[in-house]
Write a protein that holds these residues in place. Structure first.
Motif, PDB file in Angstrom:
ATOM      1  N   PHE A 120      -5.307   1.598  -2.379  1.00 46.40           N
ATOM      2  CA  PHE A 120      -5.651   0.293  -1.834  1.00 46.40           C
ATOM      3  C   PHE A 120      -6.058  -0.695  -2.933  1.00 46.40           C
ATOM      4  O   PHE A 120      -5.725  -1.874  -2.864  1.00 46.40           O
ATOM      5  CB  PHE A 120      -6.767   0.420  -0.792  1.00 46.40           C
ATOM      6  CG  PHE A 120      -6.258   0.711   0.590  1.00 46.40           C
ATOM      7  CD1 PHE A 120      -6.113  -0.300   1.529  1.00 46.40           C
ATOM      8  CD2 PHE A 120      -5.886   1.998   0.956  1.00 46.40           C
ATOM      9  CE1 PHE A 120      -5.622  -0.043   2.801  1.00 46.40           C
ATOM     10  CE2 PHE A 120      -5.396   2.272   2.222  1.00 46.40           C
ATOM     11  CZ  PHE A 120      -5.257   1.247   3.145  1.00 46.40           C
ATOM     12  N   ARG A 149      -6.174   8.484   4.959  1.00 48.50           N
ATOM     13  CA  ARG A 149      -7.059   8.056   3.885  1.00 48.50           C
ATOM     14  C   ARG A 149      -8.181   9.066   3.697  1.00 48.50           C
ATOM     15  O   ARG A 149      -8.789   9.517   4.669  1.00 48.50           O
ATOM     16  CB  ARG A 149      -7.678   6.694   4.200  1.00 48.50           C
ATOM     17  CG  ARG A 149      -6.713   5.614   4.671  1.00 48.50           C
ATOM     18  CD  ARG A 149      -7.502   4.480   5.307  1.00 48.50           C
ATOM     19  NE  ARG A 149      -6.732   3.329   5.719  1.00 48.50           N
ATOM     20  CZ  ARG A 149      -6.104   3.215   6.874  1.00 48.50           C
ATOM     21  NH1 ARG A 149      -6.141   4.210   7.752  1.00 48.50           N
ATOM     22  NH2 ARG A 149      -5.438   2.114   7.177  1.00 48.50           N
ATOM     23  N   SER A 181      -7.655  -3.783   3.620  1.00 45.30           N
ATOM     24  CA  SER A 181      -7.903  -2.668   4.539  1.00 45.30           C
ATOM     25  C   SER A 181      -7.998  -3.154   5.978  1.00 45.30           C
ATOM     26  O   SER A 181      -7.463  -2.517   6.906  1.00 45.30           O
ATOM     27  CB  SER A 181      -9.204  -1.951   4.138  1.00 45.30           C
ATOM     28  OG  SER A 181      -9.459  -0.864   4.997  1.00 45.30           O
ATOM     29  N   LYS A 182      -8.640  -4.305   6.174  1.00 45.70           N
ATOM     30  CA  LYS A 182      -8.778  -4.849   7.524  1.00 45.70           C
ATOM     31  C   LYS A 182      -7.418  -5.210   8.109  1.00 45.70           C
ATOM     32  O   LYS A 182      -7.134  -4.909   9.281  1.00 45.70           O
ATOM     33  CB  LYS A 182      -9.680  -6.083   7.492  1.00 45.70           C
ATOM     34  CG  LYS A 182      -9.871  -6.737   8.859  1.00 45.70           C
ATOM     35  CD  LYS A 182     -10.781  -7.951   8.779  1.00 45.70           C
ATOM     36  CE  LYS A 182     -10.950  -8.604  10.140  1.00 45.70           C
ATOM     37  NZ  LYS A 182     -11.827  -9.803  10.073  1.00 45.70           N
ATOM     38  N   LYS A 229      -5.521  -2.145   9.170  1.00 48.60           N
ATOM     39  CA  LYS A 229      -6.050  -1.620  10.439  1.00 48.60           C
ATOM     40  C   LYS A 229      -5.558  -2.457  11.624  1.00 48.60           C
ATOM     41  O   LYS A 229      -5.237  -1.913  12.689  1.00 48.60           O
ATOM     42  CB  LYS A 229      -7.578  -1.588  10.404  1.00 48.60           C
ATOM     43  CG  LYS A 229      -8.139  -0.512   9.478  1.00 48.60           C
ATOM     44  CD  LYS A 229      -9.663  -0.539   9.441  1.00 48.60           C
ATOM     45  CE  LYS A 229     -10.201   0.531   8.507  1.00 48.60           C
ATOM     46  NZ  LYS A 229     -11.679   0.489   8.395  1.00 48.60           N
ATOM     47  N   VAL A 238       0.837  -1.200   0.000  1.00 49.59           N
ATOM     48  CA  VAL A 238       0.000   0.000   0.000  1.00 49.59           C
ATOM     49  C   VAL A 238       0.876   1.256   0.000  1.00 49.59           C
ATOM     50  O   VAL A 238       0.577   2.245  -0.688  1.00 49.59           O
ATOM     51  CB  VAL A 238      -0.954   0.004   1.218  1.00 49.59           C
ATOM     52  CG1 VAL A 238      -1.760   1.299   1.262  1.00 49.59           C
ATOM     53  CG2 VAL A 238      -1.906  -1.187   1.153  1.00 49.59           C
ATOM     54  N   PRO A 267      -9.766  -5.533  -1.919  1.00 48.86           N
ATOM     55  CA  PRO A 267      -9.499  -4.411  -1.018  1.00 48.86           C
ATOM     56  C   PRO A 267     -10.021  -4.554   0.410  1.00 48.86           C
ATOM     57  O   PRO A 267      -9.325  -4.164   1.349  1.00 48.86           O
ATOM     58  CB  PRO A 267     -10.151  -3.223  -1.740  1.00 48.86           C
ATOM     59  CG  PRO A 267     -10.100  -3.595  -3.182  1.00 48.86           C
ATOM     60  CD  PRO A 267     -10.335  -5.075  -3.209  1.00 48.86           C
TER      61      PRO A 267
END
Length: 317
Positions: free
Chosen positions: A20, A52, A35-36, A39, A14, A31
């Motif tokens: 993403f 973001r 993203s998870k 995080k 990334v 995606p």
């Protein structure tokens, strides 16, 4: 603190793509899970890695500081895996290194091509072309990606990409109205040519070439620990002209993109394109005492295979 290596790999992807969806495509996932995982990594590290919003993704100061160490950790993990493979299978890996100054999108293609070779491989980005050359001659690399020209006569090479030169300016700069510029148009401007991990040899060569064209106002924009984002900030705040490679899909190309900036190709009649090549040293030394060293013909066959795998029109295609 326990860090998941897969999440580190996702973070680097990334950070290099600053997008993403593109990073997910590169990692061959979708995606949402990407993203998870980012995080979850941010939770493990105790801070946000990316800023973001709807239009863009940027590294936070924490993300900028951790990108280099994350790359180093992943490189060490790959070295560990390669060493284990060599011991258990008795097969020496093909070691391919690349200059860090090549466009990031091309480096990603080369890394994918190396991973696709039938033989066990190790891929690394040692730094400048001079560092890659030294490792080729000393036998610590079998094949290396370098910028041309190369002063070392012990190397053979195969050009695999040509990239047109470009400038990056603020959106409201007078040059931003142009679709192509001549190098002579920079004679009265302050021009910045330094990059992340400054390379004195590259900087000296660029300076000589620009001076020969009458461009003499060369300024520094970043310090030893700076990076592309700091360079962009300096260009924006000080109305500088940045000399870069015309590679819109690379990380530096995406940083210098609208609406804040414009990336403009330089007329090739006034400034020669940059060439990058796969190189090898037929008469190199070897640091492998218990393993068979690849013969020059074997290396050339691998270069042929890599050349075909990375072949694609350069300059942002």
């Amino acid at each position: 603190m326990e860090i998941d290596f897969t999440r580190l790999r996702y973070f680097v992807a990334v950070a290099e793509e600053l997008h993403f969806k593109r990073a997910a495509d590169r990692l061959m996932i979708t995606p949402p899970p990407l993203s998870k995982q980012i995080k979850l990594l941010e939770k493990e590290l105790g801070g946000q890695l990316f800023e973001r919003n709807y239009h863009e993704v940027r590294l936070t100061p924490l993300g900028e500081k951790l990108l280099g160490p994350a790359r180093d950790i992943l490189a060490r993990v790959e070295d560990l895996k390669a060493t284990a493979s060599r011991i258990t299978q008795g097969v020496a890996p093909v070691r391919v290194g690349a200059t860090a100054y090549a466009p990031s999108d091309f480096l990603a293609r080369l890394e994918k091509a190396v991973a696709g070779l039938a033989a066990p491989t190790q891929f690394s980005v040692p730094g400048s072309a001079a560092e890659v050359t030294a490792k080729l001659v000393s036998g610590h690399l079998d094949i290396g990606l370098i910028h041309l020209p190369s002063a070392d006569k012990r190397l053979r090479h195969r050009v695999v990409a040509r990239y047109q030169g470009a400038i990056a300016v603020r959106f409201d700069d007078p040059l931003a109205a142009k679709d192509v510029v001549a190098i002579e148009e920079l004679r009265d401007r302050e021009v910045v040519i330094d990059f992340a991990r400054p390379n004195p040899v590259v900087l000296a060569g660029l300076t000589r070439g620009l001076n020969a064209k009458g461009v003499t106002k060369i300024v520094r924009a970043i310090n030893q620990l700076g990076g592309e984002l700091e360079m962009a900030t300096q260009v924006f705040n000080r109305h500088l002209v940045a000399m870069v490679t015309y590679a819109p899909e690379s990380m530096i190309g995406r940083i210098f993109s609208p609406p804040e900036f414009k990336l403009i190709p330089i007329d090739e009649a006034t400034w020669a394109p940059a060439q990058i090549a796969l190189a090898w040293a037929p008469d190199r030394l070897s640091d492998r005492r218990s393993e068979r060293v690849l013969r020059p013909a074997e290396i050339e066959a691998l270069v042929d295979e890599l050349e075909r795998a990375v072949a694609r029109p350069a300059g942002g295609a």
